[in-house]
Each structure stands twice: as structure tokens, then as C-alpha cells.
Write a protein that holds these residues in place. Sequence first.
Motif, PDB file in Angstrom:
ATOM      1  N   ALA A 166      33.470  35.667  29.427  1.00 34.48           N
ATOM      2  CA  ALA A 166      33.539  35.500  30.881  1.00 34.48           C
ATOM      3  C   ALA A 166      33.441  34.025  31.254  1.00 34.48           C
ATOM      4  O   ALA A 166      32.616  33.289  30.701  1.00 34.48           O
ATOM      5  N   PRO A 167      34.270  33.569  32.212  1.00 35.61           N
ATOM      6  CA  PRO A 167      34.118  32.194  32.687  1.00 35.61           C
ATOM      7  C   PRO A 167      32.773  32.022  33.380  1.00 35.61           C
ATOM      8  O   PRO A 167      32.187  32.985  33.885  1.00 35.61           O
ATOM      9  N   ALA A 168      32.288  30.799  33.398  1.00 34.20           N
ATOM     10  CA  ALA A 168      31.003  30.525  34.047  1.00 34.20           C
ATOM     11  C   ALA A 168      31.099  30.834  35.533  1.00 34.20           C
ATOM     12  O   ALA A 168      32.101  30.526  36.186  1.00 34.20           O
ATOM     13  N   SER A 169      30.045  31.430  36.067  1.00 29.92           N
ATOM     14  CA  SER A 169      30.041  31.823  37.466  1.00 29.92           C
ATOM     15  C   SER A 169      30.220  30.622  38.392  1.00 29.92           C
ATOM     16  O   SER A 169      30.903  30.712  39.418  1.00 29.92           O
ATOM     17  N   ASP A 170      29.629  29.491  38.041  1.00 33.98           N
ATOM     18  CA  ASP A 170      29.743  28.299  38.894  1.00 33.98           C
ATOM     19  C   ASP A 170      31.162  27.748  38.901  1.00 33.98           C
ATOM     20  O   ASP A 170      31.618  27.216  39.916  1.00 33.98           O
ATOM     21  N   ASP A 171      31.867  27.861  37.775  1.00 33.45           N
ATOM     22  CA  ASP A 171      33.221  27.320  37.674  1.00 33.45           C
ATOM     23  C   ASP A 171      34.271  28.264  38.254  1.00 33.45           C
ATOM     24  O   ASP A 171      35.236  27.823  38.872  1.00 33.45           O
ATOM     25  N   ASP A 172      34.099  29.556  38.029  1.00 31.47           N
ATOM     26  CA  ASP A 172      35.099  30.549  38.453  1.00 31.47           C
ATOM     27  C   ASP A 172      34.363  31.822  38.854  1.00 31.47           C
ATOM     28  O   ASP A 172      34.305  32.785  38.081  1.00 31.47           O
ATOM     29  N   PRO A 173      33.776  31.853  40.058  1.00 35.48           N
ATOM     30  CA  PRO A 173      32.984  33.033  40.439  1.00 35.48           C
ATOM     31  C   PRO A 173      33.800  34.315  40.470  1.00 35.48           C
ATOM     32  O   PRO A 173      33.297  35.370  40.086  1.00 35.48           O
ATOM     33  N   THR A 174      35.060  34.240  40.915  1.00 33.71           N
ATOM     34  CA  THR A 174      35.884  35.446  40.937  1.00 33.71           C
ATOM     35  C   THR A 174      36.167  35.938  39.528  1.00 33.71           C
ATOM     36  O   THR A 174      36.035  37.130  39.223  1.00 33.71           O
ATOM     37  N   GLY A 175      36.572  35.027  38.643  1.00 31.08           N
ATOM     38  CA  GLY A 175      36.862  35.417  37.272  1.00 31.08           C
ATOM     39  C   GLY A 175      35.642  35.970  36.554  1.00 31.08           C
ATOM     40  O   GLY A 175      35.746  36.923  35.769  1.00 31.08           O
ATOM     41  N   HIS A 176      34.489  35.387  36.833  1.00 31.09           N
ATOM     42  CA  HIS A 176      33.258  35.862  36.207  1.00 31.09           C
ATOM     43  C   HIS A 176      32.959  37.293  36.647  1.00 31.09           C
ATOM     44  O   HIS A 176      32.694  38.169  35.802  1.00 31.09           O
ATOM     45  N   LEU A 177      33.010  37.559  37.941  1.00 38.68           N
ATOM     46  CA  LEU A 177      32.737  38.904  38.432  1.00 38.68           C
ATOM     47  C   LEU A 177      33.814  39.890  37.999  1.00 38.68           C
ATOM     48  O   LEU A 177      33.523  41.059  37.725  1.00 38.68           O
ATOM     49  N   ALA A 178      35.062  39.446  37.937  1.00 37.68           N
ATOM     50  CA  ALA A 178      36.144  40.340  37.536  1.00 37.68           C
ATOM     51  C   ALA A 178      35.897  40.892  36.136  1.00 37.68           C
ATOM     52  O   ALA A 178      36.031  42.101  35.897  1.00 37.68           O
ATOM     53  N   LEU A 179      35.514  40.028  35.196  1.00 37.39           N
ATOM     54  CA  LEU A 179      35.296  40.502  33.831  1.00 37.39           C
ATOM     55  C   LEU A 179      33.973  41.246  33.692  1.00 37.39           C
ATOM     56  O   LEU A 179      33.913  42.316  33.081  1.00 37.39           O
ATOM     57  N   THR A 180      32.917  40.726  34.284  1.00 44.32           N
ATOM     58  CA  THR A 180      31.608  41.354  34.072  1.00 44.32           C
ATOM     59  C   THR A 180      31.466  42.687  34.801  1.00 44.32           C
ATOM     60  O   THR A 180      30.681  43.540  34.380  1.00 44.32           O
ATOM     61  N   THR A 181      32.216  42.897  35.889  1.00 47.73           N
ATOM     62  CA  THR A 181      32.133  44.173  36.613  1.00 47.73           C
ATOM     63  C   THR A 181      33.384  45.038  36.424  1.00 47.73           C
ATOM     64  O   THR A 181      33.487  46.094  37.047  1.00 47.73           O
ATOM     65  N   ALA A 182      34.319  44.590  35.579  1.00 46.65           N
ATOM     66  CA  ALA A 182      35.521  45.375  35.268  1.00 46.65           C
ATOM     67  C   ALA A 182      36.342  45.687  36.515  1.00 46.65           C
ATOM     68  O   ALA A 182      36.650  46.844  36.813  1.00 46.65           O
ATOM     69  N   HIS A 183      36.694  44.636  37.255  1.00 48.04           N
ATOM     70  CA  HIS A 183      37.595  44.754  38.409  1.00 48.04           C
ATOM     71  C   HIS A 183      38.719  43.721  38.267  1.00 48.04           C
ATOM     72  O   HIS A 183      38.473  42.618  37.777  1.00 48.04           O
ATOM     73  N   PRO A 184      39.923  44.033  38.740  1.00 44.55           N
ATOM     74  CA  PRO A 184      40.943  42.988  38.843  1.00 44.55           C
ATOM     75  C   PRO A 184      40.485  41.896  39.815  1.00 44.55           C
ATOM     76  O   PRO A 184      39.795  42.178  40.809  1.00 44.55           O
ATOM     77  N   SER A 185      40.908  40.678  39.556  1.00 46.83           N
ATOM     78  CA  SER A 185      40.455  39.548  40.379  1.00 46.83           C
ATOM     79  C   SER A 185      40.829  39.729  41.841  1.00 46.83           C
ATOM     80  O   SER A 185      40.053  39.376  42.741  1.00 46.83           O
ATOM     81  N   TRP A 186      42.010  40.290  42.112  1.00 47.01           N
ATOM     82  CA  TRP A 186      42.444  40.403  43.506  1.00 47.01           C
ATOM     83  C   TRP A 186      41.555  41.370  44.285  1.00 47.01           C
ATOM     84  O   TRP A 186      41.319  41.184  45.487  1.00 47.01           O
ATOM     85  N   ILE A 187      41.023  42.394  43.601  1.00 47.56           N
ATOM     86  CA  ILE A 187      40.119  43.325  44.268  1.00 47.56           C
ATOM     87  C   ILE A 187      38.764  42.679  44.507  1.00 47.56           C
ATOM     88  O   ILE A 187      38.134  42.881  45.558  1.00 47.56           O
ATOM     89  N   VAL A 188      38.302  41.868  43.566  1.00 46.54           N
ATOM     90  CA  VAL A 188      37.060  41.116  43.777  1.00 46.54           C
ATOM     91  C   VAL A 188      37.176  40.268  45.038  1.00 46.54           C
ATOM     92  O   VAL A 188      36.284  40.264  45.899  1.00 46.54           O
ATOM     93  N   ASP A 189      38.290  39.554  45.171  1.00 43.12           N
ATOM     94  CA  ASP A 189      38.482  38.705  46.353  1.00 43.12           C
ATOM     95  C   ASP A 189      38.590  39.538  47.628  1.00 43.12           C
ATOM     96  O   ASP A 189      38.038  39.170  48.671  1.00 43.12           O
ATOM     97  N   ALA A 190      39.299  40.666  47.555  1.00 43.12           N
ATOM     98  CA  ALA A 190      39.483  41.500  48.750  1.00 43.12           C
ATOM     99  C   ALA A 190      38.152  42.057  49.243  1.00 43.12           C
ATOM    100  O   ALA A 190      37.868  42.055  50.449  1.00 43.12           O
ATOM    101  N   ILE A 191      37.313  42.523  48.338  1.00 45.20           N
ATOM    102  CA  ILE A 191      36.019  43.071  48.740  1.00 45.20           C
ATOM    103  C   ILE A 191      35.107  41.954  49.231  1.00 45.20           C
ATOM    104  O   ILE A 191      34.372  42.114  50.218  1.00 45.20           O
ATOM    105  N   GLY A 192      35.167  40.790  48.577  1.00 45.44           N
ATOM    106  CA  GLY A 192      34.373  39.659  49.051  1.00 45.44           C
ATOM    107  C   GLY A 192      34.762  39.241  50.451  1.00 45.44           C
ATOM    108  O   GLY A 192      33.901  38.964  51.302  1.00 45.44           O
TER     109      GLY A 192
END
Length: 477
Positions: A166-192
Motif C-alpha cells: 500500500a502507498p503511504a497514507s501521507d503521500d497517496d491517501p486515496t491509494g492507501h485506502l483503496a488497497l487497505t479497504t479493498a475499494h476501487p480508487s474512484w469509489i473511495v473518492d466518491a464516498i469521501g
Amino acid sequence: MSHPPRRGRRPNDPRRGRASGPSGGRPPQVDPARQVAAELLAAVRADDAYANLKLPELLAAHGLSGRDAALATELSYGTSRTKGQLDAILSACSTRPLDSIDPPVLDALRLGAYQLLRTRIPPHAAVSATVDLVRAGGRPGAAGFVNALLRKVSAHDLDGWLAELAPASDDDPTGHLALTTAHPSWIVDAIGDALGPRRDELADALAADNQSPAVHLVARPGRIARDELTAESGGTPARYSPYGLYLPAGNPGALAAVADGRAAVQDEGSQLVALTLAEAPLDGSDERWLDLAAGPGGKAGLLGALAARRGATVDAVEISPHRADLVRRTVSGLPVTVHTADGRDPGLPAGSYDRVLLDAPCTGLGALRRRPEARWRRQPADVAELTRLQRDLLQSAAGLVRPGGLIGYVTCSPHLVETAAVLNRRPKDLEIVDATELVPGNPAADAPLDGPVPGTVQLWPHRHGTDAMFLALLRRS
């Protein structure tokens, strides 16, 4: 429910397999629960099947119940839900691109990786059972490859893999949450984006998508009292809906009240948005109601039961003949007339309805916990087509409701393009009625209820325990 990884053997574990070599000189012994899970993954992949509809059919076909059915459900739903996360880990272990692996073999690899990383099944049993599944299938020669790859996966537990990949949360918060919570990045952004100023709840919202929800039942008013349904089912009364209850376990279809239509399976959020429309103050006549996109009929059934007690009637429109038949079965015996028609032009009298429910087709991002494969099936490109349909349906609803009448615009998605953007382009004679104080049970007392547009309602799994239903109550001026 997923469990944290645990290494080592559990004594007396009936799922324990033999040595995990690719063949071991013995015929493959395929566990029926894993066979069902593999067939479910294949149906979702090849036939666009819906996991929650296909799994009961497969369980019945294989005669599974009890612990075997529970294991099949956990493996098939869990693997479907975490597919993107599993693929990232498999890719890190494989010398071949995943898209070059035969699809049934890749399904088996995902099943094996899920068992290794997200269950308490001992590693040797997870690998051995997966190898047997491949040996018994159409690609037995891939058993050695599967064995070797899963052994690499078993080198770390899930936390170890996520820390590595997983990318570091500080560097890529969307990418970090996408991998650690098993969601596509676009859905992470949409819910955020939908959480707005409460974006600090994003991790909790995504985590809620990965929790297996309780079964919610509705006691149809006038047909069965909630206390009676509670006694029959062993459930507990819902927090908000006066007709809802939560079923702890078991098959709801086996309940007599569900089988004969006095009760039904319906998420509490779905109940609340329909009840809010039905009970909102209204001047003038209140005799004709309309459900403009009714399939498969849950809200039409609740509206029909309420209408019967108040001397009203309901028209229900559904474009799909199959789903229209489902609505007819659901509303049997209620004052509901079902029309197989396009809600954009249903051929019904203009300006003749007092209350109109528009539960618009949407991305379904609010029900990801109930539809495990949906997050990987949906694509960002789907949103534009759906919002065009949502605007067209709202335009139709505006023409069908009478002046002074009410429309409930509902989506099972918090995506701002499907909620705020559609409202911002609504017909000019539709004014927003503040619905935040009208929701039964006052869920706002427990957690914020405000939607992205003032006066609208947004429910959330992590706040209210419901699907993420959106409601805008609109009056035609």
C-alpha cells in the motif's frame, strides 16, 4: 464475517486438509463449500450474475446447509468483495500477469488467497484444498503453479502484505485506502466527496462496506404487527423504522410471514425513505400514489400496505417484464396496479398523483455491503449514463405529480453526481421540502442525517446501520 489471520493448526478443525503438494499421488478431494464458491465466482465473472441471487441457488443445488453453507457464503462473498486487494497481492507473487492466467485458475487463486489472508483456516489446508479444486477442474496441469503461488502468498499475513504494497497514507491517501479497504480508487473518492466536511469518517464508511449486514425485515402494516413478527422470527425491533426488525441469523424465506407476504426482507434505510414520503404533510387530496421505478417491489409493497389503511391506491411502473412480474407477486392482495412501462413515458395521466416515489436506478454505491461484487463491476463511465436517466425520470415525475403534491427522489448511492447534481438540474417547479425532521425514528438524534443539499437526507451504514440511502423530498409548486 471475516476473521483476523491466524497461523498454525486448529485441533479438530473439520476443514483441515492434507499435505499441500500439487497432487500427493491421490485423487483430488474437492470440498463442496469451496466448489460452490468457485462456481459462484465463475457465474459472476462469466455471466454477470449477482452474487446475492446466485448463491442461494447454488447452495440448494449442492444441498449445503449449516456450517458448509456458512463457509461457502464467507468464501464466495469475501473473495468477491476483496477481489482487487487479492489481485494486488497475487500480482506481487506471480511471475505472470494475472490477465494471462486462465480465468477458472485465477478464480481458484483468489479463493485460496482469501483463505490464507482473511480466515482462520490453517495455511496448509487452504493451499491443499485450492490445489484439489484446480486438479478436479478443467485445468489440472495448473495445480503446481497454484501451489507455488499460494505458498508465496502465505509468506506474509494480510497486514504484512498491505504494509509492503500500500502507498503511504501521507503521500497517496486515496491509494492507501483503496488497497487497505479493498475499494476501487474512484469509489473511495466518491464516498469521501459525499461525506463533505465529515471526510474524517471516510475510513469508517469504507470499513462498513466490508461488514456483513444483518437481515432487515419489514412487518407490512395491516398484515402483521411488528411484535407478532418479532415473536415468530426471534428478531429484535429496528432502531428507527416502526415496522422494521433485525434478524440475527437463519433463512428469512423460511418464515411463514415472509412466505405468505405479510412481511418481507427490506433494508431499514429503504423502509425509512418510503415512510418519509408516505407520512410527510400534504395539503389537499391524498388518494393516488405512484412508484415510478418499482422493481423488484419492496417499496411498492410497503407503500401498498400503507395505502390500504388510508383508502389510497398505488400505481407501480417497471420497465422490465421480469421485474414487473416480481412486483406483482410482491404486492398481491394490496391496492397496487403494476404497469410494465418506461417510467420516462409511462402513459399515465399527467398531474394526477398526490405522492410519487422515484427510487431511481443508480450505481448502488450505498449497498456495497449487500452486493459484494458490485464495487468491481461498476465503472466511473457508468455514472454519466445513469445520471441522464435519473434526470429524465425526475422530469417525468414532475409531470405526473399534481401541483402541491410530493415527490420522493431516492438513490441507493451517496455519489454527489447522482444526488446533488441531479437536484441542481431539477425542473424549476420542484421545491425542496426539508425532510431531515420527518424521517421516522429520528435517526438524526444518533448521527448526522443531513445530505449534500440543505433539507435532503443521507443515511450511512457506519452511522445508522442502514444502506447509504439518499432522499430529497420535493413539492411541485
